[in-house]
Design an enzyme around this catalytic site. Structure first.
Site, PDB file in Angstrom:
ATOM      1  N   GLY A 114      27.878  36.400  44.937  1.00  0.00           N
ATOM      2  CA  GLY A 114      29.091  35.991  45.656  1.00  0.00           C
ATOM      3  C   GLY A 114      30.015  37.188  45.817  1.00  0.00           C
ATOM      4  O   GLY A 114      29.854  38.208  45.122  1.00  0.00           O
ATOM      5  N   ALA A 115      30.947  37.046  46.775  1.00  0.00           N
ATOM      6  CA  ALA A 115      31.893  38.153  46.999  1.00  0.00           C
ATOM      7  C   ALA A 115      33.315  37.620  47.182  1.00  0.00           C
ATOM      8  O   ALA A 115      34.178  38.303  47.712  1.00  0.00           O
ATOM      9  CB  ALA A 115      31.463  38.960  48.216  1.00  0.00           C
ATOM     10  N   GLY A 116      33.532  36.395  46.736  1.00  0.00           N
ATOM     11  CA  GLY A 116      34.866  35.792  46.854  1.00  0.00           C
ATOM     12  C   GLY A 116      35.797  36.313  45.765  1.00  0.00           C
ATOM     13  O   GLY A 116      35.469  37.263  45.039  1.00  0.00           O
ATOM     14  N   GLN A 171      54.145  48.953  30.216  1.00  0.00           N
ATOM     15  CA  GLN A 171      55.259  48.858  31.174  1.00  0.00           C
ATOM     16  C   GLN A 171      56.598  49.159  30.503  1.00  0.00           C
ATOM     17  O   GLN A 171      57.462  49.809  31.091  1.00  0.00           O
ATOM     18  CB  GLN A 171      55.264  47.463  31.816  1.00  0.00           C
ATOM     19  N   GLU A 198      49.486  39.595  26.188  1.00  0.00           N
ATOM     20  CA  GLU A 198      48.817  40.591  27.056  1.00  0.00           C
ATOM     21  C   GLU A 198      49.334  41.990  26.725  1.00  0.00           C
ATOM     22  O   GLU A 198      50.492  42.155  26.320  1.00  0.00           O
ATOM     23  CB  GLU A 198      49.029  40.243  28.536  1.00  0.00           C
ATOM     24  N   CYS A 216      56.164  42.608  37.691  1.00  0.00           N
ATOM     25  CA  CYS A 216      56.087  41.476  38.623  1.00  0.00           C
ATOM     26  C   CYS A 216      56.649  40.191  38.007  1.00  0.00           C
ATOM     27  O   CYS A 216      57.016  39.274  38.715  1.00  0.00           O
ATOM     28  CB  CYS A 216      54.658  41.282  39.104  1.00  0.00           C
ATOM     29  N   ASN A 217      56.713  40.157  36.683  1.00  0.00           N
ATOM     30  CA  ASN A 217      57.203  38.936  36.043  1.00  0.00           C
ATOM     31  C   ASN A 217      58.644  39.032  35.535  1.00  0.00           C
ATOM     32  O   ASN A 217      59.204  38.040  35.087  1.00  0.00           O
ATOM     33  CB  ASN A 217      56.309  38.565  34.861  1.00  0.00           C
TER      34      ASN A 217
END
Lengths: 438, 267
Positions: free
Chosen positions: A188-190, A120, A114, A53-54
């Site tokens: 919470g579920a955010g 990858q 990372e 993706c980068n």
């Protein structure tokens, strides 16, 4: 194959905006098409595509022109090169080698160090191998993967959390040792709650509780992670059961008051507990941390501060990783030089042997009366002359592989003896290998 | 004398370098060298004491502290090798250096009056030595716990946040050493009652050494009981291990200084 004939063309998060990156990326289908059409790049001797993706990076070995690579790229993804060429980077030779090593080590990643990128790069290499496209890039990818592993084992570039979710797990580990076997409550579920819950669920907890005002919103996450739903009315008992309590709701008022926490922890204040308040405005009364010296309470600023310090620590490791890369690039150059000399030596010896055999045959036709013994003597003599003649040349050439200044001599020998004209059949038969295409 | 000086230099340099290596890993090798030199020279010194002066020499405080320090270092080496807790050495060497220097600089009396040396006394001495090693290590783990807890409470990710083991882990080991030390100290305390009975025909007397030994046994026993009953927390255990070790120091040196008189007066 010379290392200075390796090149990389690509776009990454540093130069290209997402709008460009997503248009020129190689998804699974495009990747298949790209590898099927890769022979259309003239003079290429190997190709591998790293597409995440980068970044989308195309590594090519051989005497190919940049224009050819870009033409193939635009044809494959169906985007005019004018739309992305300005955002591209292009490295050749040592720079290209060093770039892949930096990518594998995580130095070029958006999140410094990372570890996902190493997988990858490995996937990209295996995909290229699957389509038999990797060719002369085999050693480069092999070495780059080794650099990635060394960077993570010999330095701290991949250690210490850089995301809030990971930091929650890391901080809990600093208190409890292993988070494994502990129980956690996520309120919470955010988006943040989901991120943290996923990180915690990956730690093999004894119990993961998810509390939310609306049951329906939490159920998706509960099912995905195999967690237990807790209605907000039962928060007190849930707090009492959990070692790690993470709250990240959008409630306007304090959700966990000091009284509530006191009630929940009654009789258990000697146990270590970690409260994370990742909400703004805060969900947990700061006074909760005063209930017992075994209670730790971190709000979002505290967690962010830890993440910032972690980033600084990783940045201090960069120079160590750079040293590993320098070392590996030098080794790669040396190996490539040696293998280049090796192929010229083989070609030269094979050409000389072919000439000897041909001329010997002609001579034998002109001397039909020779006995078998005399024939063997003549044949042995020609072989000895050839070996003695070539011996000094071979010794000198082998030493060129280690001497950077003399590597160009190898090209001169190839040119002088026209070694490029040798057919693959002749080379293969000389090495006892099967001939490609047969 | 040469071995004592070499051991002192080794331990002091190792503690300085072990603290320095918390800031910069390049000092690690030097701290190993310093500590190694100290450990080797102390081993030679203990062998020499044993060979030339016999077991009686080990009854004096400097020799006994030497044995305790040596034992604590050996256990720490195991921790460093098995658990990779290298930063622990900074705490161990610092504590050990102070104890070693104190034992060599202060004047001492014998722990056990030579007249009483018997198989029982040797057993008591051995058990007391191992329990003191446990108490010393509990002290080290307690200090590490409090340092790590301080950083976590002040929300500062600095040295100990990254380098020391987790609080739970430190607490577990402090608790284990307190419990084990107390178990090993219990026969020592009982034997002391027996020895007292031999001298004064009574199980209990208010002699300083016996009061000190009882104090140690009670303090560590309380801490161990709290842990067994599931009460008390890591902070309490850490602080307890630190204060309780004061009673060990008091018994080793304080009583000798306070109780003036013939050696057996302290018993």
């Amino acid at each position: 194959m010379q290392h200075n004939k390796i090149q990389v063309v690509g776009v990454n998060h540093r130069q290209a905006p997402l709008a460009v990156r997503e248009r020129v990326a190689f998804g699974p289908e495009l990747l298949e098409r790209a590898y099927q059409h890769h022979p259309s790049i003239r003079h290429q001797e190997g190709l591998a595509i790293v597409s995440t993706c980068n970044r989308t990076e195309i590594y090519v070995a051989g005497d190919c022109s940049l224009a050819d690579i870009l033409a193939w790229w635009e044809q494959t993804v169906g985007v005019a090169r004018g739309e992305f060429a300005d955002f591209c980077f292009w490295y050749q030779g040592t720079e290209a080698v060093s770039h892949l090593m930096r990518v594998a080590a995580g130095l070029d990643s958006m999140v410094l160090g990372e570890s996902e990128i190493l997988g990858q790069v490995k996937d990209a290499y295996q995909t290229a191998q699957h389509y038999q496209a990797v060719g002369a890039l085999h050693r480069l990818f092999h070495d780059a993967l080794r650099v990635g592993k060394r960077a993570r084992s010999e330095t701290d570039i991949g250690r210490n959390a850089l995301s809030v979710g990971h930091a929650v797990v890391e901080l809990s580990g600093k208190v409890f040792g292993s988070v494994q076997g502990r129980s956690a409550l996520v309120i919470g579920a955010g988006a943040t709650a989901q991120l943290v819950a996923r990180h915690l669920a990956a730690q093999d907890l004894s119990e993961l509780l998810i509390a939310n005002r609306t049951r329906v919103r939490a159920l998706g996450l509960v099912d995905e992670l195999g967690a237990t739903y807790v209605p907000l009315q039962d928060l007190v008992s849930a707090i009492g059961r959990a070692d790690i309590i993470v709250s990240c709701t959008s409630a306007a008022q304090v959700l966990i008051t000091k009284t509530m926490a006191s009630e929940a922890l009654r009789g258990h204040t000697h146990q270590l507990r970690f409260f994370f308040d990742l909400a703004v405005p805060r969900d947990i009364d700061p006074e909760v941390s005063r209930l017992s010296r075994n209670i730790f309470l971190y709000d979002i600023d505290d967690v962010t501060r830890v993440v910032d310090v972690n980033l600084q620590k990783r940045q201090r490791e960069v120079s160590k990783v750079e040293r590993i890369i320098q070392e590996e690039v030098a080794q790669f150059q040396e190996q490539m030089g040696a293998s280049q000399v090796g192929s010229v030596i083989r070609s030269l010896r094979q050409k000389a042997e072919t000439i000897r055999v041909q001329e010997l045959e002609k001579a034998m036709h002109r001397l039909p009366n020779l006995s078998e013994e005399e024939r063997l003597v003549v044949e042995e003599t020609t072989r000895l002359i050839l070996n003695k003649f070539l011996n000094d040349a071979m010794v000198s050439m082998r030493s060129w592989g280690q001497d950077e200044q003399k590597r160009s001599y190898v090209d001169a020998v190839r040119e002088l003896f026209r070694l490029n004209d040798l057919s693959p059949d002749a080379l293969a038969s000389d090495k006892g290998m099967p001939v490609p295409g047969r | 004398m040469f071995l004592i000086v070499l051991t002192s230099c080794g331990y002091v340099s190792a503690s300085v370098l072990a603290v320095a290596q918390l800031y910069d890993g390049r000092y690690r090798r030097w701290s190993y060298l310093g500590g190694g030199a100290g450990l080797v020279s102390e081993t030679l010194w203990l062998i020499r004491q044993g060979a030339f002066e016999g077991f009686r020499a080990m009854m004096a405080v400097p020799d006994w502290v030497g044995v305790v320090v040596w034992g604590a270092l050996m256990v720490s080496v195991w921790f460093v090798r098995a658990k990779k807790w290298v930063p622990m050495l900074a705490f161990v060497y610092s504590t050990v250096s102070v104890l070693w220097l104190l034992s060599q600089l202060l004047s001492h009396r014998a722990l056990i009056v030579p007249a009483f040396i018997s198989p029982l006394a040797v057993g008591v001495w051995s058990s007391a030595s191992v329990s003191a090693v446990c108490f010393l290590l509990a002290l080290v783990f307690g200090i590490m716990y409090l340092e790590k807890e301080r950083e976590l409470r002040h929300k500062r990710a600095r040295l100990f946040y990254y380098q020391l083991p987790a609080l739970g882990e430190l607490d577990r080991w402090a608790g284990r050493f307190v419990g084990l030390g107390w178990l090993l100290y219990t026969p020592v305390w009982l034997a002391l009652l027996f020895l007292t009975h031999g001298v004064s025909q009574a199980l209990w007397c208010t002699r300083a050494r016996q009061v000190g030994a009882t104090l140690i046994w009670l303090v560590y026993g309380l801490a161990a009981m709290m842990r067994v009953l599931g009460r008390g927390d890591g902070h309490g255990m850490a602080r307890g291990a630190m204060w309780a070790f004061l009673s060990v120091l008091l018994n080793a040196w304080g009583i000798d200084s306070i109780c003036v008189g013939p050696p057996h007066a302290a018993l």
